[in-house]
Design a protein around this motif. Structure first.
Motif, short mmCIF file in Angstrom:
data_model
loop_
_atom_site.label_atom_id
_atom_site.label_comp_id
_atom_site.label_asym_id
_atom_site.label_seq_id
_atom_site.Cartn_x
_atom_site.Cartn_y
_atom_site.Cartn_z
N VAL A 48 14.54 -29.56 51.32
CA VAL A 48 15.74 -28.95 51.88
C VAL A 48 15.65 -28.99 53.40
O VAL A 48 14.65 -28.59 53.98
CB VAL A 48 15.90 -27.50 51.38
CG1 VAL A 48 17.13 -26.85 52.03
CG2 VAL A 48 16.02 -27.46 49.87
N THR A 49 16.69 -29.47 54.05
CA THR A 49 16.72 -29.53 55.50
C THR A 49 17.22 -28.20 56.06
O THR A 49 18.24 -27.69 55.61
CB THR A 49 17.62 -30.67 55.98
OG1 THR A 49 17.15 -31.91 55.44
CG2 THR A 49 17.62 -30.77 57.50
N TRP A 50 16.52 -27.67 57.05
CA TRP A 50 16.87 -26.37 57.60
C TRP A 50 16.76 -26.39 59.11
O TRP A 50 16.06 -27.23 59.70
CB TRP A 50 15.97 -25.26 57.04
CG TRP A 50 14.49 -25.50 57.27
CD1 TRP A 50 13.63 -26.19 56.46
CD2 TRP A 50 13.73 -25.11 58.43
NE1 TRP A 50 12.38 -26.24 57.03
CE2 TRP A 50 12.40 -25.58 58.22
CE3 TRP A 50 14.02 -24.39 59.59
CZ2 TRP A 50 11.38 -25.36 59.16
CZ3 TRP A 50 13.01 -24.17 60.53
CH2 TRP A 50 11.71 -24.65 60.29
N ASP A 81 28.54 -29.04 53.22
CA ASP A 81 27.63 -29.94 53.93
C ASP A 81 26.59 -29.13 54.70
O ASP A 81 25.47 -29.59 54.90
CB ASP A 81 28.41 -30.82 54.91
CG ASP A 81 29.48 -31.64 54.23
OD1 ASP A 81 29.14 -32.37 53.28
OD2 ASP A 81 30.66 -31.52 54.62
N ALA A 82 27.00 -27.94 55.14
CA ALA A 82 26.10 -27.04 55.85
C ALA A 82 26.31 -25.63 55.32
O ALA A 82 27.44 -25.20 55.10
CB ALA A 82 26.36 -27.08 57.35
N ARG A 129 22.61 -28.76 54.23
CA ARG A 129 21.64 -28.34 55.23
C ARG A 129 21.78 -26.83 55.47
O ARG A 129 22.89 -26.30 55.43
CB ARG A 129 21.92 -29.09 56.52
CG ARG A 129 20.98 -28.77 57.65
CD ARG A 129 21.39 -29.58 58.86
NE ARG A 129 20.57 -29.22 60.00
CZ ARG A 129 20.95 -29.45 61.25
NH1 ARG A 129 22.10 -30.02 61.49
NH2 ARG A 129 20.16 -29.11 62.25
N VAL A 130 20.67 -26.15 55.70
CA VAL A 130 20.67 -24.70 55.93
C VAL A 130 20.54 -24.42 57.43
O VAL A 130 19.64 -24.96 58.09
CB VAL A 130 19.52 -24.01 55.17
CG1 VAL A 130 19.53 -22.51 55.44
CG2 VAL A 130 19.62 -24.29 53.68
N GLU A 156 25.11 -27.73 66.59
CA GLU A 156 23.96 -28.20 65.82
C GLU A 156 24.40 -28.76 64.47
O GLU A 156 23.86 -29.77 63.99
CB GLU A 156 22.94 -27.08 65.64
CG GLU A 156 21.73 -27.45 64.79
CD GLU A 156 20.92 -28.61 65.35
OE1 GLU A 156 20.19 -29.26 64.58
OE2 GLU A 156 21.00 -28.89 66.57
N ILE A 157 25.37 -28.12 63.84
CA ILE A 157 25.89 -28.65 62.57
C ILE A 157 26.48 -30.04 62.79
O ILE A 157 26.28 -30.95 61.99
CB ILE A 157 26.95 -27.69 61.99
CG1 ILE A 157 26.27 -26.40 61.51
CG2 ILE A 157 27.72 -28.35 60.85
CD1 ILE A 157 27.25 -25.31 61.11
N GLU A 158 27.18 -30.22 63.89
CA GLU A 158 27.83 -31.50 64.16
C GLU A 158 26.85 -32.58 64.61
O GLU A 158 27.02 -33.76 64.27
CB GLU A 158 28.90 -31.32 65.25
CG GLU A 158 30.08 -30.46 64.81
CD GLU A 158 31.09 -30.26 65.92
OE1 GLU A 158 32.22 -29.81 65.62
OE2 GLU A 158 30.76 -30.54 67.10
N ASN A 159 25.83 -32.20 65.37
CA ASN A 159 24.97 -33.20 66.02
C ASN A 159 23.55 -33.30 65.49
O ASN A 159 22.87 -34.30 65.74
CB ASN A 159 24.91 -32.90 67.52
CG ASN A 159 26.28 -32.94 68.17
OD1 ASN A 159 27.06 -33.83 67.92
ND2 ASN A 159 26.57 -31.94 69.00
N SER A 160 23.09 -32.27 64.79
CA SER A 160 21.80 -32.30 64.09
C SER A 160 20.64 -32.73 64.97
O SER A 160 19.97 -33.73 64.74
CB SER A 160 21.90 -33.23 62.86
OG SER A 160 20.78 -33.08 62.03
N ARG A 161 20.36 -31.92 65.98
CA ARG A 161 19.26 -32.23 66.90
C ARG A 161 17.94 -31.58 66.48
O ARG A 161 16.87 -32.06 66.86
CB ARG A 161 19.62 -31.76 68.31
CG ARG A 161 20.79 -32.48 68.94
CD ARG A 161 21.14 -31.83 70.28
NE ARG A 161 19.99 -31.80 71.17
CZ ARG A 161 19.84 -30.90 72.15
NH1 ARG A 161 20.74 -29.96 72.34
NH2 ARG A 161 18.77 -30.94 72.93
N PHE A 162 18.01 -30.46 65.76
CA PHE A 162 16.80 -29.68 65.48
C PHE A 162 16.60 -29.55 63.97
O PHE A 162 16.81 -28.48 63.40
CB PHE A 162 16.91 -28.30 66.14
CG PHE A 162 17.05 -28.35 67.63
CD1 PHE A 162 15.94 -28.50 68.45
CD2 PHE A 162 18.30 -28.26 68.23
CE1 PHE A 162 16.07 -28.54 69.83
CE2 PHE A 162 18.45 -28.29 69.61
CZ PHE A 162 17.33 -28.44 70.41
#
Length: 214
Positions: free
Chosen positions: A149-151, A67-68, A100-101, A199-205
């Motif tokens: 691609v989301t990074w 997933d990441a 996600r990267v 960040e992996i868990e909450n995806s703020r940026f």
């Protein structure tokens, strides 16, 4: 539970990210160049595999189970980081449900109050300049990508960044260093790992850079 692949899992940053993610109950694959050397130092229960973030084949083999995908590599010349960024984006391009990267980058790419990268300061240590330039190029690679691609590019402090204590506390910023009341930007590798997994868990940026410090 999140499925996480960490490239550079045997390194100072990567090993701590592996430990932090594993301790939180995530499924972690540790991708290293020499499993026989690095496996004994990683948590039991983590799957350790041969992996190279600069190999399209390697990234494509591991990406479907993630997933990441964390890029926490080091130890090469300045071309290593932009090569890895290009490789990962090329490998994930067009992949259904691409992971996600999360790229662990360089703090010297952050900007001073005038908007100039810290690595361009005449007083910036010469021994870190090549790596800083390589990480700056990697950030440009991500920013110029338009392939879906989301990074996220994660910056530690530019200089005061060392192994230490895990406090679980930090503050975040985007393009300039986060500083304390004395003007210092400081963080442990352990708390950088906390910030990465948060960040992996909450995806703020998403599709941007962030930095963390106390």
């Amino acid at each position: 539970m999140v499925n996480i692949v960490v490239f550079g899992a045997g390194g100072t940053a990567g090993s701590r990210i592996v430990r932090e993610a594993f301790d939180r109950g995530h499924r972690v694959v540790a991708a290293v160049r020499r499993p026989e050397a690095d496996a004994p130092y990683l948590p039991a229960g983590v799957r350790v595999v041969t992996g190279d973030a600069t190999s399209v084949r390697s990234v494509r083999e591991l990406a479907p189970e993630a997933d990441a995908l964390v890029v926490a590599i080091g130890g090469g010349d300045r071309t290593l980081w932009p090569d890895a960024a290009r490789t990962v984006l090329d490998a994930l391009r067009g992949m259904p449900a691409a992971p996600r990267v999360i790229h662990v980058g360089g703090g010297a790419t952050l900007l001073d109050p005038a908007g100039t990268p810290l690595l361009e300061d005449p007083d910036f240590p010469a021994e870190y300049r090549d790596a800083a330039l390589g990480q700056a190029e990697a950030l440009d690679v991500y920013r110029s990508s338009a392939d879906g691609v989301t990074w996220t590019y994660v910056c530690p402090p530019p200089l005061e960044f060392h192994p230490g204590e895990r406090t679980g506390r930090y503050r975040t910023g985007t393009d300039q260093p986060v500083t304390d009341a004395a003007g210092r930007s400081v963080l442990s590798y352990e708390d950088l790992a906390v910030a990465v997994v948060d960040e992996i868990e909450n995806s703020r940026f998403r599709n941007m850079r962030f930095t963390a410090a106390y």
